[in-house]
Design a protein around this motif. Structure first.
Motif, PDB file in Angstrom:
ATOM      1  N   UNK A 195       0.828  -1.209   0.000  1.00  0.00           N
ATOM      2  CA  UNK A 195       0.000   0.000   0.000  1.00  0.00           C
ATOM      3  C   UNK A 195       0.863   1.260   0.000  1.00  0.00           C
ATOM      4  N   UNK A 196       1.863   1.272  -0.852  1.00  0.00           N
ATOM      5  CA  UNK A 196       2.863   2.338  -0.847  1.00  0.00           C
ATOM      6  C   UNK A 196       2.228   3.713  -0.989  1.00  0.00           C
ATOM      7  N   UNK A 197       1.342   3.872  -1.956  1.00  0.00           N
ATOM      8  CA  UNK A 197       0.759   5.190  -2.188  1.00  0.00           C
ATOM      9  C   UNK A 197      -0.002   5.680  -0.958  1.00  0.00           C
ATOM     10  N   UNK A 198      -0.829   4.818  -0.391  1.00  0.00           N
ATOM     11  CA  UNK A 198      -1.598   5.198   0.800  1.00  0.00           C
ATOM     12  C   UNK A 198      -0.671   5.517   1.964  1.00  0.00           C
ATOM     13  N   UNK A 199       0.395   4.744   2.121  1.00  0.00           N
ATOM     14  CA  UNK A 199       1.314   4.951   3.234  1.00  0.00           C
ATOM     15  C   UNK A 199       2.131   6.237   3.098  1.00  0.00           C
ATOM     16  N   UNK A 200       2.279   6.742   1.892  1.00  0.00           N
ATOM     17  CA  UNK A 200       3.009   7.988   1.670  1.00  0.00           C
ATOM     18  C   UNK A 200       2.188   9.230   2.002  1.00  0.00           C
ATOM     19  N   UNK A 201       0.880   9.058   2.136  1.00  0.00           N
ATOM     20  CA  UNK A 201      -0.024  10.191   2.305  1.00  0.00           C
ATOM     21  C   UNK A 201       0.382  11.188   3.373  1.00  0.00           C
ATOM     22  N   UNK A 202       0.652  10.722   4.580  1.00  0.00           N
ATOM     23  CA  UNK A 202       1.016  11.619   5.676  1.00  0.00           C
ATOM     24  C   UNK A 202       2.332  12.317   5.399  1.00  0.00           C
ATOM     25  N   UNK A 203       3.296  11.569   4.875  1.00  0.00           N
ATOM     26  CA  UNK A 203       4.610  12.139   4.576  1.00  0.00           C
ATOM     27  C   UNK A 203       4.506  13.230   3.508  1.00  0.00           C
ATOM     28  N   UNK A 204       3.656  12.999   2.523  1.00  0.00           N
ATOM     29  CA  UNK A 204       3.472  14.001   1.466  1.00  0.00           C
ATOM     30  C   UNK A 204       2.712  15.209   2.003  1.00  0.00           C
ATOM     31  N   UNK A 205       1.608  14.988   2.700  1.00  0.00           N
ATOM     32  CA  UNK A 205       0.792  16.115   3.168  1.00  0.00           C
ATOM     33  C   UNK A 205       1.508  16.961   4.224  1.00  0.00           C
ATOM     34  N   UNK A 206       2.400  16.357   4.989  1.00  0.00           N
ATOM     35  CA  UNK A 206       3.129  17.111   6.015  1.00  0.00           C
ATOM     36  C   UNK A 206       4.324  17.871   5.450  1.00  0.00           C
ATOM     37  N   UNK A 207       4.720  17.539   4.213  1.00  0.00           N
ATOM     38  CA  UNK A 207       5.878  18.183   3.612  1.00  0.00           C
ATOM     39  C   UNK A 207       7.187  17.443   3.850  1.00  0.00           C
ATOM     40  N   UNK A 208       7.132  16.384   4.664  1.00  0.00           N
ATOM     41  CA  UNK A 208       8.339  15.622   4.982  1.00  0.00           C
ATOM     42  C   UNK A 208       8.944  14.981   3.744  1.00  0.00           C
ATOM     43  N   UNK A 209       8.110  14.408   2.888  1.00  0.00           N
ATOM     44  CA  UNK A 209       8.611  13.755   1.677  1.00  0.00           C
ATOM     45  C   UNK A 209       9.377  14.752   0.817  1.00  0.00           C
ATOM     46  N   UNK A 223       1.752  14.175  -7.841  1.00  0.00           N
ATOM     47  CA  UNK A 223       1.978  12.883  -7.161  1.00  0.00           C
ATOM     48  C   UNK A 223       0.742  11.988  -7.203  1.00  0.00           C
ATOM     49  N   UNK A 224       0.323  11.697  -8.421  1.00  0.00           N
ATOM     50  CA  UNK A 224      -0.880  10.881  -8.641  1.00  0.00           C
ATOM     51  C   UNK A 224      -0.604   9.391  -8.453  1.00  0.00           C
ATOM     52  N   UNK A 225      -1.633   8.652  -8.084  1.00  0.00           N
ATOM     53  CA  UNK A 225      -1.569   7.197  -7.980  1.00  0.00           C
ATOM     54  C   UNK A 225      -1.948   6.628  -9.338  1.00  0.00           C
ATOM     55  N   UNK A 226      -1.019   6.699 -10.282  1.00  0.00           N
ATOM     56  CA  UNK A 226      -1.310   6.266 -11.652  1.00  0.00           C
ATOM     57  C   UNK A 226      -0.317   5.219 -12.145  1.00  0.00           C
TER      58      UNK A 226
END
Length: 108
Positions: free
Chosen positions: A57-71, A105-108
């Motif tokens: 579930x890589x895309x879902x697991x990245x959500x917090x990191x992306x939305x917080x700016x950490x990624x 950063x789309x899930x495509x």
């Protein structure tokens, strides 16, 4: 938790070079997941022992990191991920991830 960092703040593209992102946007499933599998979902890193988990579930697991700016900060700005001791992102891999991120950063 202690981390080492790769601090690479060099110019990625020589001046005047066309950004490959402008001609061939990166796709998550075909371009980004293989990079994350090879460089991030490794033993002791994002293999389920550290967040975000990059083994399922890589895309879902990245959500917090992306939305917080950490990624963006750690992967794109500071280039401190992957950590020291792990294989670095090649210029080509970095540009694919940057392209994917900057194009929504789309899930495509």
């Amino acid at each position: 938790l202690t981390s080492c960092e790769n601090n690479h703040v060099e110019e990625v593209l020589p001046e005047g070079t066309i950004n490959p992102c402008d001609t061939a946007p990166a796709k998550f499933n075909t371009d980004i997941i293989p990079i994350f599998n090879a460089k991030c979902a490794t033993s002791g890193c994002h293999d389920g022992s550290n967040d975000p988990d990059m083994t399922a579930n890589i895309y879902a697991n990245l959500g917090t990191s992306i939305s917080s700016g950490t990624f963006k900060t750690k992967v794109l700005d500071e280039r401190s991920m992957p950590e020291v001791g792990s294989p670095e992102l090649s210029t080509s891999e970095y540009l694919k991830v940057k392209c994917w991120f900057e194009n929504g950063h789309q899930d495509n």
